[in-house]
Write a protein that holds these residues in place. Structure first.
Motif, PDB file in Angstrom:
ATOM      1  N   ASP A   1       0.834  -1.190   0.000  1.00 55.76           N
ATOM      2  CA  ASP A   1       0.000   0.000   0.000  1.00 55.76           C
ATOM      3  C   ASP A   1       0.873   1.247   0.000  1.00 55.76           C
ATOM      4  OD1 ASP A   1      -2.378   1.330   0.021  1.00 55.76           O
ATOM      5  OD2 ASP A   1      -2.556   1.341   2.213  1.00 55.76           O
ATOM      6  N   GLU A   2       1.958   1.171   0.746  1.00 54.59           N
ATOM      7  CA  GLU A   2       2.830   2.317   0.897  1.00 54.59           C
ATOM      8  C   GLU A   2       3.640   2.587  -0.370  1.00 54.59           C
ATOM      9  OE1 GLU A   2       5.192   1.836   4.446  1.00 54.59           O
ATOM     10  OE2 GLU A   2       6.721   3.173   3.628  1.00 54.59           O
ATOM     11  N   LEU A   3       4.032   1.518  -1.050  1.00 50.80           N
ATOM     12  CA  LEU A   3       5.012   1.682  -2.127  1.00 50.80           C
ATOM     13  C   LEU A   3       4.440   1.617  -3.536  1.00 50.80           C
ATOM     14  CD1 LEU A   3       7.851  -0.634  -0.769  1.00 50.80           C
ATOM     15  CD2 LEU A   3       7.836   1.859  -0.803  1.00 50.80           C
ATOM     16  N   CYS A   4       3.361   0.862  -3.701  1.00 46.75           N
ATOM     17  CA  CYS A   4       3.002   0.465  -5.064  1.00 46.75           C
ATOM     18  C   CYS A   4       1.857   1.292  -5.624  1.00 46.75           C
ATOM     19  CB  CYS A   4       2.623  -1.009  -5.092  1.00 46.75           C
ATOM     20  SG  CYS A   4       3.960  -2.046  -4.493  1.00 46.75           S
ATOM     21  N   ASN A   5       1.941   1.582  -6.922  1.00 45.93           N
ATOM     22  CA  ASN A   5       0.821   2.260  -7.554  1.00 45.93           C
ATOM     23  C   ASN A   5      -0.171   1.258  -8.138  1.00 45.93           C
ATOM     24  OD1 ASN A   5       2.715   1.553  -9.549  1.00 45.93           O
ATOM     25  ND2 ASN A   5       1.847   3.022 -10.975  1.00 45.93           N
ATOM     26  N   ARG A   6       0.316   0.057  -8.446  1.00 35.65           N
ATOM     27  CA  ARG A   6      -0.606  -0.969  -8.943  1.00 35.65           C
ATOM     28  C   ARG A   6      -0.312  -2.281  -8.233  1.00 35.65           C
ATOM     29  NH1 ARG A   6       0.265  -1.937 -14.636  1.00 35.65           N
ATOM     30  NH2 ARG A   6      -1.500  -3.335 -14.516  1.00 35.65           N
ATOM     31  N   VAL A   7      -1.325  -3.105  -8.153  1.00 35.65           N
ATOM     32  CA  VAL A   7      -1.120  -4.402  -7.510  1.00 35.65           C
ATOM     33  C   VAL A   7      -1.822  -5.491  -8.303  1.00 35.65           C
ATOM     34  CG1 VAL A   7      -1.088  -3.365  -5.218  1.00 35.65           C
ATOM     35  CG2 VAL A   7      -3.198  -4.381  -6.067  1.00 35.65           C
ATOM     36  N   ALA A   8      -1.342  -6.690  -8.129  1.00 31.87           N
ATOM     37  CA  ALA A   8      -2.088  -7.872  -8.540  1.00 31.87           C
ATOM     38  C   ALA A   8      -2.137  -8.753  -7.314  1.00 31.87           C
ATOM     39  CB  ALA A   8      -1.397  -8.577  -9.685  1.00 31.87           C
ATOM     40  N   ILE A   9      -3.286  -9.340  -7.090  1.00 29.45           N
ATOM     41  CA  ILE A   9      -3.408 -10.264  -5.965  1.00 29.45           C
ATOM     42  C   ILE A   9      -3.542 -11.660  -6.536  1.00 29.45           C
ATOM     43  CG2 ILE A   9      -4.793 -10.929  -3.969  1.00 29.45           C
ATOM     44  CD1 ILE A   9      -5.502  -7.991  -3.609  1.00 29.45           C
ATOM     45  N   ILE A  10      -2.669 -12.540  -6.117  1.00 27.88           N
ATOM     46  CA  ILE A  10      -2.663 -13.898  -6.659  1.00 27.88           C
ATOM     47  C   ILE A  10      -3.092 -14.869  -5.571  1.00 27.88           C
ATOM     48  CG2 ILE A  10      -0.186 -14.152  -6.202  1.00 27.88           C
ATOM     49  CD1 ILE A  10      -0.049 -15.994  -8.655  1.00 27.88           C
ATOM     50  N   ARG A  11      -3.852 -15.858  -5.994  1.00 32.16           N
ATOM     51  CA  ARG A  11      -4.386 -16.828  -5.035  1.00 32.16           C
ATOM     52  C   ARG A  11      -4.475 -18.150  -5.766  1.00 32.16           C
ATOM     53  NH1 ARG A  11      -9.474 -17.665  -5.972  1.00 32.16           N
ATOM     54  NH2 ARG A  11     -10.710 -18.970  -4.604  1.00 32.16           N
ATOM     55  N   HIS A  12      -3.945 -19.196  -5.180  1.00 32.35           N
ATOM     56  CA  HIS A  12      -3.911 -20.508  -5.825  1.00 32.35           C
ATOM     57  C   HIS A  12      -3.442 -20.406  -7.268  1.00 32.35           C
ATOM     58  CE1 HIS A  12      -5.725 -21.869  -2.283  1.00 32.35           C
ATOM     59  NE2 HIS A  12      -6.996 -21.649  -2.591  1.00 32.35           N
ATOM     60  N   GLY A  13      -2.447 -19.581  -7.524  1.00 31.74           N
ATOM     61  CA  GLY A  13      -1.882 -19.500  -8.865  1.00 31.74           C
ATOM     62  C   GLY A  13      -2.672 -18.670  -9.851  1.00 31.74           C
ATOM     63  N   ARG A  14      -3.804 -18.109  -9.423  1.00 31.66           N
ATOM     64  CA  ARG A  14      -4.601 -17.289 -10.345  1.00 31.66           C
ATOM     65  C   ARG A  14      -4.654 -15.853  -9.863  1.00 31.66           C
ATOM     66  NH1 ARG A  14      -8.853 -19.657 -13.324  1.00 31.66           N
ATOM     67  NH2 ARG A  14      -8.524 -21.898 -13.562  1.00 31.66           N
ATOM     68  N   ILE A  15      -4.778 -14.925 -10.799  1.00 27.72           N
ATOM     69  CA  ILE A  15      -4.901 -13.524 -10.428  1.00 27.72           C
ATOM     70  C   ILE A  15      -6.332 -13.271  -9.956  1.00 27.72           C
ATOM     71  CG2 ILE A  15      -4.792 -11.144 -11.236  1.00 27.72           C
ATOM     72  CD1 ILE A  15      -2.080 -12.444 -11.122  1.00 27.72           C
ATOM     73  N   ALA A  16      -6.460 -12.836  -8.709  1.00 30.08           N
ATOM     74  CA  ALA A  16      -7.788 -12.586  -8.158  1.00 30.08           C
ATOM     75  C   ALA A  16      -8.173 -11.118  -8.322  1.00 30.08           C
ATOM     76  CB  ALA A  16      -7.822 -12.977  -6.687  1.00 30.08           C
ATOM     77  N   TYR A  17      -7.194 -10.255  -8.425  1.00 28.70           N
ATOM     78  CA  TYR A  17      -7.494  -8.831  -8.621  1.00 28.70           C
ATOM     79  C   TYR A  17      -6.284  -8.178  -9.263  1.00 28.70           C
ATOM     80  CZ  TYR A  17      -8.256  -3.891  -7.764  1.00 28.70           C
ATOM     81  OH  TYR A  17      -8.389  -2.547  -7.938  1.00 28.70           O
ATOM     82  N   GLU A  18      -6.561  -7.263 -10.185  1.00 29.09           N
ATOM     83  CA  GLU A  18      -5.468  -6.466 -10.709  1.00 29.09           C
ATOM     84  C   GLU A  18      -5.958  -5.042 -10.865  1.00 29.09           C
ATOM     85  OE1 GLU A  18      -3.800  -7.533 -14.517  1.00 29.09           O
ATOM     86  OE2 GLU A  18      -2.483  -5.793 -14.426  1.00 29.09           O
ATOM     87  N   GLY A  19      -5.195  -4.085 -10.402  1.00 24.53           N
ATOM     88  CA  GLY A  19      -5.587  -2.685 -10.500  1.00 24.53           C
ATOM     89  C   GLY A  19      -4.883  -1.907  -9.412  1.00 24.53           C
ATOM     90  N   SER A  20      -5.481  -0.778  -9.022  1.00 27.33           N
ATOM     91  CA  SER A  20      -4.847  -0.025  -7.941  1.00 27.33           C
ATOM     92  C   SER A  20      -5.515  -0.392  -6.630  1.00 27.33           C
ATOM     93  CB  SER A  20      -4.976   1.477  -8.196  1.00 27.33           C
ATOM     94  OG  SER A  20      -6.315   1.860  -8.008  1.00 27.33           O
ATOM     95  N   LEU A  21      -4.801  -0.201  -5.545  1.00 27.28           N
ATOM     96  CA  LEU A  21      -5.393  -0.487  -4.244  1.00 27.28           C
ATOM     97  C   LEU A  21      -6.499   0.521  -3.944  1.00 27.28           C
ATOM     98  CD1 LEU A  21      -2.494  -1.568  -1.883  1.00 27.28           C
ATOM     99  CD2 LEU A  21      -4.385  -2.933  -2.742  1.00 27.28           C
ATOM    100  N   ALA A  22      -6.298   1.778  -4.416  1.00 31.03           N
ATOM    101  CA  ALA A  22      -7.324   2.802  -4.202  1.00 31.03           C
ATOM    102  C   ALA A  22      -8.644   2.369  -4.828  1.00 31.03           C
ATOM    103  CB  ALA A  22      -6.860   4.127  -4.787  1.00 31.03           C
ATOM    104  N   GLU A  23      -8.526   1.823  -6.031  1.00 29.49           N
ATOM    105  CA  GLU A  23      -9.719   1.367  -6.736  1.00 29.49           C
ATOM    106  C   GLU A  23     -10.401   0.233  -5.974  1.00 29.49           C
ATOM    107  OE1 GLU A  23     -12.523   0.763  -9.841  1.00 29.49           O
ATOM    108  OE2 GLU A  23     -11.233   2.464  -9.304  1.00 29.49           O
ATOM    109  N   LEU A  24      -9.567  -0.675  -5.484  1.00 29.24           N
ATOM    110  CA  LEU A  24     -10.097  -1.807  -4.731  1.00 29.24           C
ATOM    111  C   LEU A  24     -10.823  -1.301  -3.482  1.00 29.24           C
ATOM    112  CD1 LEU A  24     -10.218  -4.885  -4.427  1.00 29.24           C
ATOM    113  CD2 LEU A  24      -8.040  -4.794  -3.222  1.00 29.24           C
ATOM    114  N   ARG A  25     -10.190  -0.329  -2.818  1.00 30.86           N
ATOM    115  CA  ARG A  25     -10.781   0.234  -1.617  1.00 30.86           C
ATOM    116  C   ARG A  25     -12.092   0.949  -1.924  1.00 30.86           C
ATOM    117  NH1 ARG A  25      -6.322   2.756  -0.173  1.00 30.86           N
ATOM    118  NH2 ARG A  25      -5.239   1.829   1.586  1.00 30.86           N
ATOM    119  N   ARG A  26     -12.070   1.720  -3.031  1.00 28.12           N
ATOM    120  CA  ARG A  26     -13.238   2.505  -3.404  1.00 28.12           C
ATOM    121  C   ARG A  26     -14.415   1.582  -3.694  1.00 28.12           C
ATOM    122  NH1 ARG A  26     -16.023   4.517  -7.169  1.00 28.12           N
ATOM    123  NH2 ARG A  26     -15.007   3.327  -8.810  1.00 28.12           N
ATOM    124  N   THR A  27     -14.150   0.538  -4.476  1.00 28.12           N
ATOM    125  CA  THR A  27     -15.221  -0.394  -4.809  1.00 28.12           C
ATOM    126  C   THR A  27     -15.817  -0.980  -3.550  1.00 28.12           C
ATOM    127  OG1 THR A  27     -13.641  -1.092  -6.477  1.00 28.12           O
ATOM    128  CG2 THR A  27     -15.756  -2.242  -6.418  1.00 28.12           C
TER     129      THR A  27
END
Ligand SMILES: Nc1ncnc2c1ncn2[C@@H]1O[C@H](COP(=O)(O)OP(=O)(O)OP(=O)(O)O)[C@@H](O)[C@H]1O
Ligand SMILES: [Mg+2]
Lengths: 328, 271
Positions: free
Chosen positions: A205-231
């Motif tokens: 959160d502190e360092l990155c402008n974009r993130v991908a969240i991976i779970r069991h080898g699959r991408i569960a979310y890709e975008g910004s954390l701000a966007e994730l928070r907003r949603t």
């Protein structure tokens, strides 16, 4: 040359349908990622999610079972020239224990094709990571954190355009963590693209402008954390003088979704847009249900992370919606 | 991109910083010394090996006796000590990921490792040869030697023949190094690679003494350890020497090619 000069304007990292299986274990399962120049990209996931395996494929250390990796447009499987301008490490950086820290860096420099002119460069990077005083000691006697610092030093030696770091703050003391984060921030301001894997949300959160969240080898979310928070932030709690009636009203409205109750029996719902909430309060008053509480619920990033990475099925697409819905 | 030579130089530096290198080279120096000291202090001589009965007449016989004695397991062990470790050590320290994410191609690293392992083996034989010669000449003198055909060979000429013998002896040694390198690459464990190389070497000697398999004798790697004896006949018999060249190549080249392919294609995924 099949793996010729880097394509102009090619993304630092472009990964398509990347998979890796180890026997019955599917470590990485159809990952698509594009990391643009200048990104500080967080690659988040719990233990065993497939972060390290993905990074190994990006660095040409293991062969993908399927899919492709392009580093500045070039395939690291074909030739190590794809890693020109790329540095980093996976898991804990490892060096020859029977050589000194400085010798190890000299070895790295030689393998980079650099010559004696790098001596000052080695001093520079040793200074940057605060290892100058211990550089003459054998790596055998280094603590975990010192090895981590040496790993960073060996990466900086290459003057990378793209830095790949696998959980770089693991095992560092608080000062070490701070230094490491400051370093990443500093590199980013100099225009270096960073791919940072981590399971520490705060760090990403502190360092990155974009993130991908991976779970069991699959991408569960890709975008910004701000966007994730907003949603996720557009979830509300509602208490009224007549919850039964309020519940009916909520259920009837098309612009309100995910109606339910939380563990305390309080109504919860989700809206697509804030003005809907204004409309709702008027409708409730009109129907004679006095509003006692109508409050937005901001899911913490931790909540989101757990929601995204724990259990559950469904395509990655619905995950975000589910998370937002579940964030009551 | 660095050249293979630059990578090779670093492989040598790595060997110079490791104890096992000195263990191997130390054994290569110590064994001839101990042998000569034992000869001097106890008098007796190894009658049952070629040149054994000349050890008190000329120092030139000492290295030749050691070549015969060392082929069973001493030189294979000294060779495998480093060749069997040179790739596996990278797995042990998990350092392949460190060196393979720089600018050297895998084939360069493999070539450099092969060269380094061979350099070490050559050095070990050279040390044994030199120590055996010097200690032998000090103990028994620089005198003419009797060849296998019973003719007397002058001391300087004999010295040349000992040098040539050491060179030919390197052929099976380098084949052993190649096999150790293959096992090191395949097993990723230096203990297993070293033991495997020794087992292989002993197995060939077992095959050699099995009845009914004598047709294989000329093509066994163990036989090539005796090829140098061709030089100690008058006139010199080149046939075993020439056969040693291609038989050793038949062992070494497939082993190296296989090891190289495994190294190029393998996953570097930690342990
Ligand atoms: N060499 C290997 N052989 C077999 N399975 C492996 C291997 N490497 C990884 N795996 C499996 O692949 C999956 C993903 O592992 P990976 O190391 O990529 O996870 P990670 O996200 O880096 O986890 P962590 O946060 O613990 O570092 C795990 O189930 C792991 O057991
Ligand atoms: Mg990992």
């Amino acid at each position: 040359m099949p793996n010729g000069a880097a394509l102009d304007g090619a993304a630092p990292i472009e990964v398509r349908a990347l998979s890796k299986r180890y026997g019955r274990v599917v470590a990485v399962d159809g990952v698509d990622l594009t990391i643009e120049a200048g990104d500080v990209f967080g690659y988040l996931g719990p233990n065993g999610a497939g972060k390290t395996t993905s990074l190994r494929m990006m660095l040409g250390l293991i062969r993908p079972s399927a899919g492709s990796v392009r580093i500045f447009g070039r395939d690291p499987q074909l030739s190590v020239t794809a890693l020109e301008g790329v540095a980093g490490f996976v898991e804990a950086p490892c060096f020859y224990p029977y050589l000194s820290g400085r010798r190890n860096l000299e070895l790295c420099a030689a393998l980079d094709g650099l010559h004696s002119a790098v001596v000052t460069r080695i001093d520079e990077v040793l200074d940057t990571v605060g290892l100058a005083e211990r550089a003459k000691d054998k790596v055998r006697g280094y603590s975990h954190g010192m090895r981590q610092r040496l790993g960073i030093a060996s990466a900086l030696l290459r003057r990378p355009r793209l830095l790949v770091l696998d959980e770089p703050t693991t095992g560092l003391d608080p000062a070490g963590m701070r230094d490491m984060r400051e370093l990443v921030r500093d590199l980013a301001t100099r225009g270096i693209t960073v791919l940072l894997s981590s399971h520490l949300l705060a760090e990403v959160d502190e360092l990155c402008n974009r993130v991908a969240i991976i779970r069991h080898g699959r991408i569960a979310y890709e975008g910004s954390l701000a966007e994730l928070r907003r949603t996720a932030g557009l979830s509300y709690r509602l208490r009224t003088t007549d919850d039964q009636r309020a519940g009916t009203i909520l259920a009837e409205r098309g612009d309100i979704t995910h109606v339910g109750t939380d563990s305390g029996g309080v109504l919860t719902f989700k809206v697509v847009d804030e003005p809907v909430v204004g409309d709702l309060s008027r409708a409730l008053a009109h129907a004679g249900a006095g509003v006692l509480e109508l409050s937005p619920r901001h899911a913490t990033l931790e909540d989101l992370f757990f929601q995204l990475t724990e259990d559950g099925s469904g395509a990655p697409g619905d995950r975000v919606a589910e998370v937002a819905g579940a964030a009551h | 991109m660095p050249g293979v030579f630059a990578v090779y130089r670093w492989e040598l530096r790595k060997l110079r910083a490791q104890k096992r290198t000195y263990l191997g080279l130390g054994a290569a120096a110590l064994i001839p010394l101990v042998f000569v000291v034992a000869l001097v202090t106890h008098g007796g001589k190894p009658e049952d090996v070629a040149f054994g009965r000349y050890v008190h007449q000329t120092g030139l016989a000492i290295p030749l006796v050691l070549l015969l004695f060392g082929s069973i397991w001493m030189f294979p062990l000294i060779t495998a000590l480093v060749a069997g470790d040179i790739v596996a050590a990278e797995d042990r320290h998990d350092t392949l990921k460190t060196i393979l994410t720089r600018s050297a191609e895998r084939h360069q690293i493999f070539a450099a490792k092969t060269l380094a392992a061979c350099s070490y083996a050559i050095l070990a034989i050279a040390i044994t040869g030199a120590v055996a010669l010097v200690a032998g000449i000090l103990a028994s003198g620089f005198n003419p030697i009797t060849s296998l055909s019973g003719t007397r060979v002058s001391a300087p000429h004999g010295l040349g023949l000992v040098g040539a013998s050491l060179l030919v002896y390197l052929l099976p040694i380098l084949a052993i190094a190649s096999i150790a390198l293959l096992l090191s690459t395949a097993f990723r464990n230096s203990g297993a690679a070293i033991v495997g190389t020794l087992m292989f070497s002993l197995l060939l000697q077992l095959v050699d003494i099995l009845p009914g398999l004598s047709g294989l004798h000329p093509y066994l790697l163990s036989t090539q350890f005796n090829a140098w004896q061709g030089f100690l006949r008058t006139p010199a018999d080149w046939a075993p020497v020439i056969r040693a060249v291609w038989v050793c190549a038949l062992y070494a080249i497939p082993a190296l090619v296989t090891a190289g392919l495994v190294f190029l294609r393998r996953d570097v995924a930690g342990e």
